[in-house]
Design an enzyme around this catalytic site. Structure first.
Site, short mmCIF file in Angstrom:
data_model
loop_
_atom_site.label_atom_id
_atom_site.label_comp_id
_atom_site.label_asym_id
_atom_site.label_seq_id
_atom_site.Cartn_x
_atom_site.Cartn_y
_atom_site.Cartn_z
N ARG A 77 -11.79 16.87 6.72
CA ARG A 77 -12.68 17.03 5.45
C ARG A 77 -13.90 17.68 5.90
O ARG A 77 -14.61 17.00 6.72
CB ARG A 77 -12.66 15.44 4.02
CG ARG A 77 -11.39 15.75 3.90
CD ARG A 77 -11.45 14.28 2.95
NE ARG A 77 -10.51 13.17 3.03
CZ ARG A 77 -10.12 12.32 2.89
NH1 ARG A 77 -11.46 11.76 2.53
NH2 ARG A 77 -9.32 11.32 3.18
N HIS A 135 -13.04 3.64 -0.61
CA HIS A 135 -12.79 2.70 0.75
C HIS A 135 -14.27 0.62 0.54
O HIS A 135 -14.46 0.75 1.12
CB HIS A 135 -14.01 2.96 1.89
CG HIS A 135 -13.15 4.07 2.50
ND1 HIS A 135 -13.86 5.55 2.93
CD2 HIS A 135 -11.75 4.59 2.78
CE1 HIS A 135 -12.63 6.01 3.70
NE2 HIS A 135 -11.90 5.63 3.72
N ASN A 183 0.73 -0.86 0.25
CA ASN A 183 -0.04 -0.32 -0.32
C ASN A 183 0.79 1.24 -0.05
O ASN A 183 1.37 1.47 0.77
CB ASN A 183 -0.89 0.51 0.80
CG ASN A 183 -2.04 1.08 1.30
OD1 ASN A 183 -1.90 1.98 0.49
ND2 ASN A 183 -2.84 0.89 2.37
N GLU A 195 -8.26 -4.67 5.12
CA GLU A 195 -8.12 -4.76 3.83
C GLU A 195 -6.94 -5.14 3.32
O GLU A 195 -7.32 -5.97 1.99
CB GLU A 195 -8.20 -3.08 3.47
CG GLU A 195 -9.41 -1.25 3.55
CD GLU A 195 -9.05 -0.73 3.82
OE1 GLU A 195 -8.38 -0.94 4.66
OE2 GLU A 195 -9.60 -0.06 2.85
N ARG A 249 -2.43 -2.19 -3.46
CA ARG A 249 -3.70 -1.20 -3.02
C ARG A 249 -3.58 0.13 -3.97
O ARG A 249 -2.64 1.07 -4.16
CB ARG A 249 -3.78 -0.49 -1.55
CG ARG A 249 -4.86 0.05 -1.28
CD ARG A 249 -4.65 0.84 0.01
NE ARG A 249 -6.02 1.35 -0.71
CZ ARG A 249 -6.57 2.57 0.63
NH1 ARG A 249 -5.53 3.14 1.44
NH2 ARG A 249 -7.70 3.25 0.80
#
Ligand code: ADP
Length: 397
Positions: free
Chosen positions: A240, A179, A7, A383, A90
């Protein structure tokens, strides 16, 4: 079969080596400060973490360090890199074409390169990770697993924005969703825990971390999600804003005199929990301040729970029901009070959680109140395992 999961971020690179014969992690670690310094922190399962400061001018040196430590006599877990059967990468964005995990060939890589304009932050480092692995392990299959691919089948009316259609045709402006690997993992896991086929279930999955998104999984397929063209849309996050009236942007530019970059900086890095509370992007700090009576911290937490509730409700409406609700990621797994606030007064939908069962962190657990119609779960996300599973299934064909 041994699978290495990579990743790659702009200045960091995470890795995990799986032994898929028994589903265990042999070792994992993190390379940091790529481009500005360099440090690898490596953990062989069962051993204490080991760190080494070593210069990483580029991602290539970081990957070399990963392969060196994995084959190291003391800290390593394999004797030769040829023992790695495949590498799973990823990749945040698969655009409109990469709707499934796929073996990475030149054509796919060229496509990933072509969509860097809509994936400027995550695309370039992912490509560096792929190119680096191809150079260092030229005969090892490389697989791409895309965060967006779980949303490859959401209906057009859920992914087309009500803008002039030409903007979609010319600039690929649409909802992509992110996601996806995490949502796919926890949706599969909840079906397994309930002992029912996912094709029978209506599930809402809440991935609540620094970045947060919520997904409706209807009979095994994602049919809608909160993140959109970028990971900026949807629920409020650490820094955010999530969804706001888009005219705020043009107002700040045209009437207040800010630049586009300034506004983007505000929306991405200065909003959310941090922006409202003025304290931190970390829910733990905000909760502490709220408990001490800080109004803005209390308000930030209320806005967060309110937004999550709103999306859960809308997805229940879209699916005409819900069987399972799942909380995952940093906040979803650990924030007891947030889960409590989100699930309060949801008995109309059949959602009710048990305060005692909910009093837990980072554990797979059914937290539903006795007799609740909807099963509510905490499921720690994984993940990397999902990426390893996809990689294995593609290379064992
Ligand atoms: P990312 O999106 O960067 O992967 P994570 O999923 O790791 O983030 O989530 C990180 C966030 O989880 C932290 O910023 C923090 O707000 C939250 N978090 C972690 N532990 C706790 C805790 N014990 N209580 C409340 N929030 C927590």
């Amino acid at each position: 079969m041994k699978i290495l999961v990579i990743n790659a971020g702009s200045s960091s690179l995470k890795y995990q080596l799986f032994d898929m014969d028994n589903g265990t992690v042999l070792a994992k670690g993190l390379c940091e400060c790529i481009g500005t310094g360099g440090r690898i922190t490596h953990k062989k399962t069962g051993d204490e973490p080991y760190s080494l400061d070593i210069p990483f001018p580029t991602h290539d040196e970081a990957l070399e360090a990963v392969l060196a430590v994995l084959t190291d006599e003391v800290h390593g877990v394999i004797t030769d890199i040829s023992e790695i059967d495949a590498v799973g990468h990823r990749i945040a964005h698969g655009g409109e074409k990469c709707k499934k995990s796929t073996l990475l060939d030149e054509e796919t890589i060229a496509y990933i390169e072509s969509i860097v304009p809509i994936n400027p932050l995550h695309g370039p480092p992912a490509l560096k990770g792929i190119r680096g692995c191809m150079r260092l392990m030229s005969t090892t299959p490389q697989v791409g697993v895309f965060d967006t691919s779980f949303y490859g089948e959401i209906p057009d009316y859920a992914y087309i924005y009500p803008l002039p259609y030409e903007l979609y045709e010319q600039y690929q402006i649409r909802r992509y969703g992110f996601h996806g690997t995490s949502h796919r993992y926890v949706a599969g896991k909840v079906a397994e825990l309930m002992g029912r086929p996912i094709e029978e279930l209506k599930i809402v999955t809440c991935h609540l971390g620094n970045g947060s998104s919520i997904t409706a999984v209807d009979h095994g397929k994602a049919i809608d999600t909160t993140m959109g063209f970028t990971p900026q849309e949807g629920v409020m996050m650490g820094t955010r804003s999530g969804t706001i009236d888009p005219t705020v942007v043009t107002y700040l530019i045209n009437s207040v005199g800010m630049s586009g970059e300034e506004v983007e900086g505000i929306l991405n890095r200065k909003s959310g929990l941090l922006g409202v509370s003025g304290i931190s992007n970390d829910a733990r700090d905000v909760t502490k301040a709220a408990n001490e009576g800080n109004y803005r911290a209390q308000l930030a937490l209320k806005i967060l729970a309110h937004g999550i509730k709103k999306f859960i409700g809308s997805y229940i409406a879209e699916m005409n029901g819900i069987d399972a609700l799942v909380f995952t990621a940093g906040l979803g797994e650990n924030d007891i009070a947030l889960r409590e606030r989100v699930c309060a007064d949801m008995d109309f939908f059949g959602i009710a959680i048990d305060a005692e069962k909910n009093n837990v962190r980072s554990e797979t657990r059914n937290i539903s109140a006795d007799g609740a119609r909807v099963q509510t779960f905490i499921i720690p996300t994984d993940e990397e395992y999902m990426i390893a599973m996809d990689t294995m299934s593609l290379v064992s064909r």
